[in-house]
Write an enzyme that holds these catalytic residues in place. Structure first.
Site: not given
Lengths: 219, 219
Positions: B138, B177
């Site tokens: 990701s 993230k």
DNA sequence: TCTGGCTCAGAACATACGTTCACTAAGGAG
DNA sequence: CTCCTTAGTGAACGTATGTTCTGAGCCAGA
């Protein structure tokens, strides 16, 4: 840093040996320990060193002065070091090939920086392994950005698709690209959709090494 | 490794001291050197050690047994080491957040691996710094791939856009993230165009640290 | 040829240093 | 109580080890 199973005196001795070794780069004598730890007799030091040795905290070389080695402090870089020091020798163009000062440019110059890499983390690292700092973004799709450091391993043979340090002999230029053999010519392929490959003859190309790792600082 | 200004005997002595120190973790005596280098007298060793000392190749502690230290060998991991040992503590999901065994998962477990990073290469590295191996893609647009290792520095404050190790307290899940504050909620943004951000309340989020470096093995 | 610096040989010296021994003292088990 | 283990004391011993002195051979320069 306290260790179970050791009384205060033994911990004190252990710490002293570590500090002494760190500061002077050679181990202390039994009498050094005696004085530093306020112990009245060398035999007491010997006695406690025996205990430390049985406990696996130190290793001793008998009948050898200063024959003490502290074992197993994993935060101590000196202990159990299996890594190899890899020099960052210079810059490599990931975009257009750029000429470099001399053919043994990367052999003579002083390293810009030095990395310590653990053995086994990146395949086999040996004394020939070196690192280069990347200029340009042509390998961005291979997740190599401008400013990254690539770890380069000189190899005898490369496979199609390997990321290599390519040296163009005639042009005396070096570049970082993926290598693909296409008949009697070789395609040096950037990993950036906006850039075109370079085609060279096999005679003109010298592969200086293969990229085995990438290191990036994000601060 | 040859150095100018030294005759063969002096080079041999210098090399022997280095090797001895590396193998036994303490320096040799004058008589050790004498035997290893086939020198007939200790005075000759002393004489040549004086020359090496004047030339800045070694440092000697007078009247101290084994008081020899080799200076300035950049391939010797023990010399001038300023790096810090960083443990790779476990895995971090870069895709969907995944639960981890316990809240102090990364504090108790044995490291998977250990890296030695040079001071100064990646900002300030201290004893709190650790590393995690990335699972998932990701963060691919931030040039962090599946299998990469991220170097994490615990910090008190983070800025919008920083890549962080985010811990969701209620869900007991961790993920990698980019962090953006949006009013009273926080957006955890993947760097992958096919994935959607996660929104959490500030109460539920604990930032375990900020990514200061990336290391990738390509073999 | 003589001189002086460089390199080395051999020996002797003084002390640094690891080892060992006899003895003491405090607890714990029987 | 004795017996044993742990921990320490103080001294002595023998070797390990750094230092130093005398003298030799070699070689370049005056």
């Amino acid at each position: 840093m306290a260790r179970k199973g050791l009384n205060p005196r033994q911990q004190q001795i252990l710490e002293f040996i570590q500090n002494f070794d760190e500061e002077r780069s050679y181990p202390p004598t039994i009498r050094d320990i005696q004085q530093a730890c306020n112990i009245s007799s060398t035999s007491v030091v010997d006695y406690n060193l025996h205990i430390l040795e049985r406990g696996g905290y130190i290793r001793r070389d008998r009948e050898v002065s200063r024959g003490i080695e502290v074992l197993g402090d994993s935060r101590d870089v000196r202990a159990g070091m299996t890594g190899t020091r890899v020099p960052v020798l210079g810059y490599i163009a990931a975009g257009e090939p750029v000429p470099v000062p001399g053919q043994d440019y990367w052999g003579a110059a002083e390293p810009l920086d030095v990395l310590d890499l653990p053995e086994g983390f990146l395949g086999k690292i040996n004394k020939d392994t070196y690192a280069l700092r990347v200029k340009g973004t042509s390998m961005i799709d291979a997740l190599v950005d401008d400013g990254d450091v690539v770890i380069v391993q000189p190899v005898d043979s490369v496979q199609d698709g390997d990321m290599v340090v390519a040296w163009l002999q005639i042009e005396k230029e070096a570049t970082l690209k993926r290598l693909y053999r296409e008949g009697d010519r070789i395609r040096l392929q950037p990993a950036n959709s906006t850039m075109e490959p370079i085609y060279v003859s096999a005679d003109n190309l010298e592969v200086h090494g293969k990229v085995v790792g990438v290191l990036r600082s994000t601060v």
